[in-house]
Design a protein around this motif. Structure first.
Motif, mmCIF file in Angstrom:
data_model
loop_
_atom_site.group_PDB
_atom_site.id
_atom_site.type_symbol
_atom_site.label_atom_id
_atom_site.label_comp_id
_atom_site.label_asym_id
_atom_site.label_seq_id
_atom_site.Cartn_x
_atom_site.Cartn_y
_atom_site.Cartn_z
ATOM 1 N N GLY A 1 28.938 28.576 -46.690
ATOM 2 C CA GLY A 1 29.425 29.558 -45.721
ATOM 3 C C GLY A 1 28.962 30.927 -46.179
ATOM 4 O O GLY A 1 29.626 31.584 -46.973
ATOM 5 N N GLY B 1 28.616 33.957 -44.854
ATOM 6 C CA GLY B 1 28.935 35.112 -44.010
ATOM 7 C C GLY B 1 29.241 36.315 -44.875
ATOM 8 O O GLY B 1 28.703 36.459 -45.987
ATOM 9 N N LEU B 2 30.133 37.157 -44.382
ATOM 10 C CA LEU B 2 30.483 38.392 -45.113
ATOM 11 C C LEU B 2 30.954 38.105 -46.533
ATOM 12 O O LEU B 2 30.439 38.672 -47.510
ATOM 13 C CB LEU B 2 31.595 39.124 -44.341
ATOM 14 N N GLY C 1 31.138 35.053 -48.353
ATOM 15 C CA GLY C 1 30.291 34.190 -49.177
ATOM 16 C C GLY C 1 29.082 34.949 -49.702
ATOM 17 O O GLY C 1 28.744 34.859 -50.899
ATOM 18 N N GLN D 1 21.905 31.768 -41.172
ATOM 19 C CA GLN D 1 22.790 32.632 -41.974
ATOM 20 C C GLN D 1 22.436 32.510 -43.460
ATOM 21 O O GLN D 1 22.418 33.505 -44.174
ATOM 22 C CB GLN D 1 24.269 32.227 -41.788
ATOM 23 N N PRO E 1 35.199 29.594 -42.256
ATOM 24 C CA PRO E 1 36.454 29.992 -41.611
ATOM 25 C C PRO E 1 37.598 29.051 -42.007
ATOM 26 O O PRO E 1 37.365 27.862 -42.263
ATOM 27 C CB PRO E 1 36.139 29.864 -40.113
ATOM 28 N N PRO E 2 38.845 29.567 -42.064
ATOM 29 C CA PRO E 2 39.974 28.785 -42.585
ATOM 30 C C PRO E 2 40.119 27.389 -41.975
ATOM 31 O O PRO E 2 40.406 26.432 -42.697
ATOM 32 C CB PRO E 2 41.182 29.655 -42.242
ATOM 33 N N VAL F 1 35.196 21.064 -45.277
ATOM 34 C CA VAL F 1 33.996 21.411 -46.051
ATOM 35 C C VAL F 1 34.226 21.098 -47.528
ATOM 36 O O VAL F 1 33.355 20.530 -48.208
ATOM 37 C CB VAL F 1 33.638 22.910 -45.845
ATOM 38 N N VAL G 1 37.906 30.684 -50.407
ATOM 39 C CA VAL G 1 38.313 32.097 -50.347
ATOM 40 C C VAL G 1 39.085 32.383 -49.062
ATOM 41 O O VAL G 1 39.193 33.537 -48.640
ATOM 42 C CB VAL G 1 37.080 33.027 -50.424
ATOM 43 N N ALA G 2 39.600 31.341 -48.418
ATOM 44 C CA ALA G 2 40.238 31.519 -47.107
ATOM 45 C C ALA G 2 41.462 32.432 -47.213
ATOM 46 O O ALA G 2 42.149 32.466 -48.238
ATOM 47 C CB ALA G 2 40.640 30.170 -46.538
ATOM 48 N N SER G 3 41.731 33.137 -46.110
ATOM 49 C CA SER G 3 42.807 34.130 -46.086
ATOM 50 C C SER G 3 44.197 33.509 -46.096
ATOM 51 O O SER G 3 45.183 34.229 -46.176
ATOM 52 C CB SER G 3 42.656 35.006 -44.835
ATOM 53 N N SER H 1 31.462 40.871 -39.597
ATOM 54 C CA SER H 1 31.221 39.527 -40.130
ATOM 55 C C SER H 1 29.743 39.358 -40.442
ATOM 56 O O SER H 1 28.915 40.184 -40.076
ATOM 57 C CB SER H 1 31.584 38.466 -39.095
ATOM 58 N N GLY H 2 29.438 38.216 -41.053
ATOM 59 C CA GLY H 2 28.043 37.816 -41.251
ATOM 60 C C GLY H 2 27.435 38.385 -42.523
ATOM 61 O O GLY H 2 27.948 39.344 -43.101
ATOM 62 N N MET I 1 37.806 34.463 -35.892
ATOM 63 C CA MET I 1 38.266 34.342 -37.279
ATOM 64 C C MET I 1 39.774 34.583 -37.356
ATOM 65 O O MET I 1 40.504 33.866 -38.042
ATOM 66 C CB MET I 1 37.524 35.378 -38.138
#
Ligand code: NAI
Ligand code: ENO
Length: 361
Positions: free
Chosen positions: A8, A10-11, A13, A36, A63-64, A70, A86-88, A119-120, A219
């Motif tokens: 993942g 994105g921002l 990762g 990505q 994403p959570p 995953v 690292v999910a919120s 994001s991203g 998200m």
């Protein structure tokens, strides 16, 4: 840690991958959207594509709602010695993994308390987590080796490790992140159909309050769906304050003086409770809150102006603790607010005046 796999990119990762790569870790980047991962690799975050054999640490930054699946896939493949996400939110993913019957000794749920409204991979920076808390939620069963790998990740990202129970974490982030996010959206939603003449008057206050309302709704639906109870409880407290404040304001419209006094007391009570809560917000780098003073400087909207102010402040021996910039709509000028230690104010103002800067109150 010598090798890592970021799933993942994105921002979050890619930001973690950039920090690890900068500290000499070999980082592999994968994403269910290969574009990505390619972008993250092009930014210098590592090499795109899965590694040949198991890495030291796999970091799941999807994403959570996808985190448990995953992780389960990576664990079943034996992709790493240790696994973090690292999910919120932390309670839900752990319970999902437990339900899947996986051995969770090599898994550690984590959450860096730092992010952005963008994001991203293109929004990622290697210093995103510097000085910020990074929550780790080990249990009695977590392998010491995995905890050490996670601590190494946090240290490479220059973040501050904070150990918490997963459910206590979820209640805490409902208070400091999830509920405020919804309140920010509610304030910003008032602007959607507002008259242009009103919107043009937006200043720093509304910018501060609405910044996070720019985030990706998909998200946040994921995050809120994984923590609905604690967030609903807090919002219902906010709703009680709202009802009382509406009543207080209506009383202020009354012709009866006693009612107006009640109204003032009601509004004052809220504002004072707000002051009391606000001083508890930690200062930068998570340290105890500090009181800085502001030196406001008017600048032309031209390249290099900010760099010149910072250089002039540096030459005067003044450390700038924080900075804010207010742009006046439709004008080629802005107001830079430099936050400094109170004792630095006379030195800074004298130095800036001497160098021709226009200071404002
Ligand atoms: N945005 C923020 O400010 C913060 C976010 N987080 C958490 O970090 C995680 C990632 O968030 P962001 O980086 O902001 O999101 P993002 O949208 O920037 O990146 C998520 C990435 O995951 C990829 N992805 C989606 N499903 C996947 C799957 N099944 N397998 C592999 N990759 C997949 C997406 O293609 C995307 O590149 C989330 O769990 C979020 O809760 C944590 C702290 C702050
Ligand atoms: O931008 C901010 O101020 C944030 O608070 C960002 C943020 C968003 C989500 C998280 O899980 C953690 C931090």
């Amino acid at each position: 840690m010598r090798t890592a796999l970021v799933i993942g990119t994105g921002l979050i990762g890619t930001s973690a991958a950039l920090a690890l790569t900068q500290r000499g870790v070999v980082v592999h980047l994968v994403d269910h959207d290969p574009e990505q991962a390619r972008t993250a690799a092009a930014l210098g975050a590592g090499t795109d594509g899965a590694p040949e054999g198991p890495v030291d640490l796999a970091i799941v930054a999807a994403p959570p709602a996808h985190v448990a699946a995953v992780l389960a896939d990576a664990m079943r493949r034996g992709a790493a010695r240790g696994y973090v996400d690292v999910a919120s939110v932390k309670g839900g993913p752990r319970r999902e993994l437990e339900a899947l019957g996986l051995d969770l000794t090599s898994y550690l749920g984590s959450h860096p308390m730092s992010g952005r409204e963008k994001s991203g991979p293109l929004a990622a920076t290697g210093d995103l987590f510097e000085g910020r808390p990074w929550v780790l939620t080990p249990t009695r069963d977590t392998d010491t080796e995995v905890l050490n790998l996670a601590l190494e990740l946090v240290s490479h990202c220059r973040a501050v490790p904070v150990v918490m129970d997963a459910d206590a974490h979820d209640r805490a982030v409902a208070l400091v992140s999830h509920m405020p996010h919804l309140v920010s959206s509610m304030v910003a939603a008032r602007l959607e159909h507002a008259e242009e003449a009103a919107v043009r008057l937006c200043g720093q206050g509304i910018r501060d309050v609405t910044r996070i309302a720019a985030s990706d709704p998909r998200m946040w639906i994921d995050i809120l769906s994984a923590n609905p109870g604690p967030v609903a409880d807090l919002l219902s407290d906010v709703a009680a304050d709202l009802t009382e404040t509406v009543e207080a304001l209506r009383s202020l419209q009354s012709s009866d003086e006693a009612k107006r006094r009640d109204g003032t007391a009601g509004v004052e009570d809220l504002l004072r409770r707000g002051n009391a809560g606000q001083v508890r917000v930690p200062g930068k780098h998570g340290s105890a809150p500090r009181v800085y003073e502001t030196v406001a400087v008017l600048i032309d909207d031209q390249p290099g102006q900010l760099a010149r102010i910072f250089a002039d402040a540096g030459q005067a021996g003044v450390n700038i603790e924080d900075v804010r910039i207010e742009h006046a709509t439709g004008q080629q000028a802005g107001l830079v607010q430099l936050m400094v230690e109170p004792r630095a104010v006379p030195v800074l103002t004298a130095a800036l005046r001497e160098r021709g800067w226009a200071l404002r109150q």
